[in-house]
Design a protein around this motif. Structure first.
Motif, PDB file in Angstrom:
ATOM      1  N   GLU A 208       0.835  -1.200   0.000  1.00 24.45           N
ATOM      2  CA  GLU A 208       0.000   0.000   0.000  1.00 24.45           C
ATOM      3  C   GLU A 208       0.876   1.259   0.000  1.00 24.45           C
ATOM      4  O   GLU A 208       0.624   2.227  -0.727  1.00 24.45           O
ATOM      5  CB  GLU A 208      -0.900  -0.039   1.247  1.00 24.45           C
ATOM      6  CG  GLU A 208      -1.871   1.098   1.381  1.00 24.45           C
ATOM      7  CD  GLU A 208      -2.689   1.312   0.122  1.00 24.45           C
ATOM      8  OE1 GLU A 208      -3.145   0.326  -0.462  1.00 24.45           O
ATOM      9  OE2 GLU A 208      -2.838   2.487  -0.276  1.00 24.45           O
TER      10      GLU A 208
ATOM     11  N   GLN B 104       1.086   4.210  -2.813  1.00 29.57           N
ATOM     12  CA  GLN B 104       0.912   5.641  -2.480  1.00 29.57           C
ATOM     13  C   GLN B 104       2.090   6.461  -2.963  1.00 29.57           C
ATOM     14  O   GLN B 104       1.921   7.548  -3.507  1.00 29.57           O
ATOM     15  CB  GLN B 104       0.775   5.808  -0.971  1.00 29.57           C
ATOM     16  CG  GLN B 104      -0.607   5.468  -0.474  1.00 29.57           C
ATOM     17  CD  GLN B 104      -0.723   5.768   1.017  1.00 29.57           C
ATOM     18  OE1 GLN B 104      -0.177   6.732   1.512  1.00 29.57           O
ATOM     19  NE2 GLN B 104      -1.424   4.906   1.719  1.00 29.57           N
TER      20      GLN B 104
ATOM     21  N   ASP C  43      -3.336  10.828  -3.685  1.00 28.71           N
ATOM     22  CA  ASP C  43      -3.102  10.010  -2.495  1.00 28.71           C
ATOM     23  C   ASP C  43      -4.379   9.367  -1.969  1.00 28.71           C
ATOM     24  O   ASP C  43      -4.481   8.164  -1.838  1.00 28.71           O
ATOM     25  CB  ASP C  43      -2.521  10.879  -1.382  1.00 28.71           C
ATOM     26  CG  ASP C  43      -1.079  11.222  -1.699  1.00 28.71           C
ATOM     27  OD1 ASP C  43      -0.386  11.679  -0.831  1.00 28.71           O
ATOM     28  OD2 ASP C  43      -0.700  10.987  -2.867  1.00 28.71           O
TER      29      ASP C  43
ATOM     30  N   THR D 210      -6.137   6.901  -4.306  1.00 28.01           N
ATOM     31  CA  THR D 210      -5.462   5.600  -4.420  1.00 28.01           C
ATOM     32  C   THR D 210      -5.746   4.755  -3.185  1.00 28.01           C
ATOM     33  O   THR D 210      -6.028   3.567  -3.294  1.00 28.01           O
ATOM     34  CB  THR D 210      -3.932   5.790  -4.525  1.00 28.01           C
ATOM     35  OG1 THR D 210      -3.703   6.828  -5.427  1.00 28.01           O
ATOM     36  CG2 THR D 210      -3.255   4.540  -4.983  1.00 28.01           C
ATOM     37  N   VAL D 211      -5.673   5.393  -2.018  1.00 31.81           N
ATOM     38  CA  VAL D 211      -5.949   4.637  -0.797  1.00 31.81           C
ATOM     39  C   VAL D 211      -7.351   4.054  -0.875  1.00 31.81           C
ATOM     40  O   VAL D 211      -7.566   2.863  -0.654  1.00 31.81           O
ATOM     41  CB  VAL D 211      -5.850   5.545   0.457  1.00 31.81           C
ATOM     42  CG1 VAL D 211      -6.261   4.780   1.699  1.00 31.81           C
ATOM     43  CG2 VAL D 211      -4.437   6.067   0.625  1.00 31.81           C
TER      44      VAL D 211
END
Ligand SMILES: Nc1ncnc2c1ncn2[C@@H]1O[C@H](COP(=O)(O)OP(=O)(O)OP(=O)(O)O)[C@@H](O)[C@H]1O
Ligand SMILES: [Zn+2]
Length: 561
Positions: free
Chosen positions: A141, A145, A474, A477-478
């Motif tokens: 992850e 990021q 950011d 994407t998370v």
């Protein structure tokens, strides 16, 4: 969009005279003994020439399918934060991908393998007293990021090793069945390099002819490499025909690439350290598995990023690294991209404050030209008359030079130099004067120059001037990764709930017991749909078969209809 010249490629074998050679070829014209020579693929010329580590020379990039490139990229081993060395490799290949798409009209289908189980992960996880899989998920992850913050486009698909274990096992079984690998009494499986003979050493000059018996190991020969590693006590492992264990490193990429693309692969990329043994071993495994002569037509390797004054690459193990996160506290992703653009992707680069200052200064010069040209167009900057014809010609020449530079193994530094030259001439003509003599403004040519320059950098993943876009990559994407995890979890729960024994009575009872699980899956699907996230359910017939071959669609639990 600029399109590369295309045409059907039917080539002559480059190996010169020999039995069957010298005619229009497919790959099979060369004898096995001389097989290390690269044979140009049959397909469409993309209009780009690339340095191919497989042939060790520049070659026309010929794609099997017109304007479509299949591309496998070795991904990270996720056990720690990504550093600038990783960033450099992935940003450089991202630039190449964008050039192919935006300047040559090529659709790139990219698969990236994520190594989420290996020695380093197991060691770090035990130091941190957590499970290797949990550790790997955290750093996977984190990697995604960092890449998003660097504006690296995600691959078409990421593929985790731990989610492809059955495929890896079956791949190994085929390599054994094809006579090129052996299992040992200790539960390891090795590739038999010696009997692969002259076919070994495609990317680097290494000889498989070693007489050495391997010492302190169950390998037959020193160069044999592991396809399957027997598990050590307490280690995360999977059941296999050779006992409990886990895959070797190289087999992961061979399997994942083959699972998606079959035996046809146009481009394979990674840092230069991966050429040997990793890519060499991938090639050997795949050529045995697919029983083909040339797996992976083009191998592109990025040069290493070194800290200034050091011979060694930036690396976690050497502890000489700067994490992407720390770097981005001081610099922007555009600044890093400009740093990357200033050298060819394959060359080694030194990282220093000075090199970042140079990148910053270039960006500053571009921004200030765009600002001045904008002011001139708006009439806020008064200039002497401009020689428009010269500027139009410069602009046209720059476009030609940029395209030629990109077509020559993605020579980004030449392309940037051409842009800077255009800016130099644009600036030279903008002679600010205090008194407006009322001469007409040459807005159109300056507008065209700005538009080309902005388009150039935007195409390469950067942004300039007033149209700069604030990135919220950011968070998105998370969120998208959280959704992926959620959907995968739901899929696993459903699969578990749907597997029922043959005996009808027990099956009925279990179905009743598991109904709440299926209902929960059902409502999750409905609830997510409210946010625009639609999970597709597999067809009724397939599920009906899974549940009970005799069951009709109407008898299925709600979630399955
Ligand atoms: N200093 C570097 N410069 C350029 N590319 C690098 C550098 N370090 C790693 N890479 C590339 O990054 C990609 C991911 O590498 P990987 O996760 O295997 O890291 P690694 O080589 O184990 O890193 P480290 O050496 O820091 O432990 C590979 O393609 C590798 O070649
Ligand atoms: Zn790999």
């Amino acid at each position: 969009m600029l399109q590369g010249a295309v045409g059907v490629v039917a080539r002559r074998c480059s190996l010169g005279p020999g039995p069957g050679c010298g005619k229009v070829v497919a790959r099979q014209c060369c004898s096995a003994a001389r097989r290390r020579e690269w044979v140009p693929p049959v397909g469409r010329d993309s209009g780009i020439v690339v340095y191919n580590s497989r042939s060790r020379t520049k070659e026309s990039l010929v794609l099997a399918k017109d304007r479509v490139a299949t591309w496998y990229s070795c991904g990270p081993t996720v056990y720690d934060h990504a550093h600038l060395g990783h960033a450099c490799s992935y940003v450089r290949f991202d630039i190449i991908r964008r050039i192919m798409t935006k300047f040559f009209g090529i659709e790139v289908i990219m698969v990236m393998g994520i190594t989420d189980i290996d020695d380093k992960i197991i060691k770090r996880a035990s130091e941190m007293n957590m499970s290797p899989v949990a550790l790997a998920r955290i750093y996977e992850e984190d990697f995604k990021q960092d890449m998003a913050a660097l504006k690296v486009l995600p691959p078409t698909v990421y593929m985790r090793v731990t989610e492809n274990i059955p495929q890896i096992i079956s791949f190994i079984e085929t390599v054994i069945a094809n006579g090129q690998a052996y299992a040992t009494s200790q539960g390891n499986v090795y590739f038999d390099v010696k009997s692969w003979g002259k076919r070994y050493g495609v990317l680097t000059t290494v000889s498989s002819d070693t007489q050495d018996e391997a010492v302190n190991t169950d390998k037959r020969h020193v160069k044999d490499f592991a396809l399957w590693k027997a598990a050590k006590p307490q280690e995360l492992c999977w059941t296999s025909p050779w006992g409990k264990g886990r895959p070797g490193w190289h087999i992961e990429c061979s399997t994942i690439s083959s699972a998606v693309f079959g035996k046809q692969l146009d481009i394979h990329t990674g840092g230069i350290d991966l050429a040997f043994p990793h890519h060499e071993n991938e090639i050997a495994q795949c050529e045995v598995y697919h029983q083909c002569e040339q797996w992976g037509n083009y191998f592109l390797h990025s040069g290493h990023l070194h800290v200034k004054g050091s011979q060694e690459k930036m690396s976690k193990s050497l502890k000489n690294y700067i994490t992407v996160k720390d770097f981005l506290k001081k610099f922007s992703s555009d600044q890093f991209r400009m740093y990357c653009l200033r050298s060819r992707y394959s060359s080694a680069v030194e990282f220093s404050d000075k090199s970042m200052d140079d990148a910053k200064n270039l960006l500053q010069a571009i921004s200030s030209f765009i600002k001045d040209a904008n002011a001139y167009i708006k009439g806020q900057l008064i200039s002497d008359p401009v020689r428009e014809d010269i500027l139009w010609e410069r602009l046209a020449n720059t476009k030609v030079t940029v395209k030629a530079a990109f077509a020559d193994d993605f020579d980004t530094s030449r392309a940037v130099a051409a842009i800077m030259d255009l800016i130099h001439h644009g600036n030279r003509q903008l002679k600010a004067v205090t008194k407006d003599a009322g001469s007409p403004r040459s807005s159109v040519v300056y507008g065209s120059i700005i538009s080309y320059i902005e388009g150039f950098f935007n195409a390469l993943g950067m942004s300039f001037g007033e149209r700069q876009v604030a990135l919220r990559a950011d968070n998105s994407t998370v969120l998208s990764n959280v959704i992926d995890e959620l959907v995968q979890f739901r899929t696993k729960v459903r699969h578990y709930a749907l597997v029922l024994p043959e005996a009808a009575e027990t099956a009925q009872q279990l179905m009743q017991d598991r109904r709440p699980l299926l209902e929960a899956c059902d409502s999750l699907r409905e609830n997510l749909a409210a946010f625009g996230i639609h999970i597709k359910v597999r067809s009724c017939h397939l599920l009906a078969h899974l549940l009970n071959p005799k069951m009709k669609c109407g008898q299925l639990p709600h979630d399955l209809r």
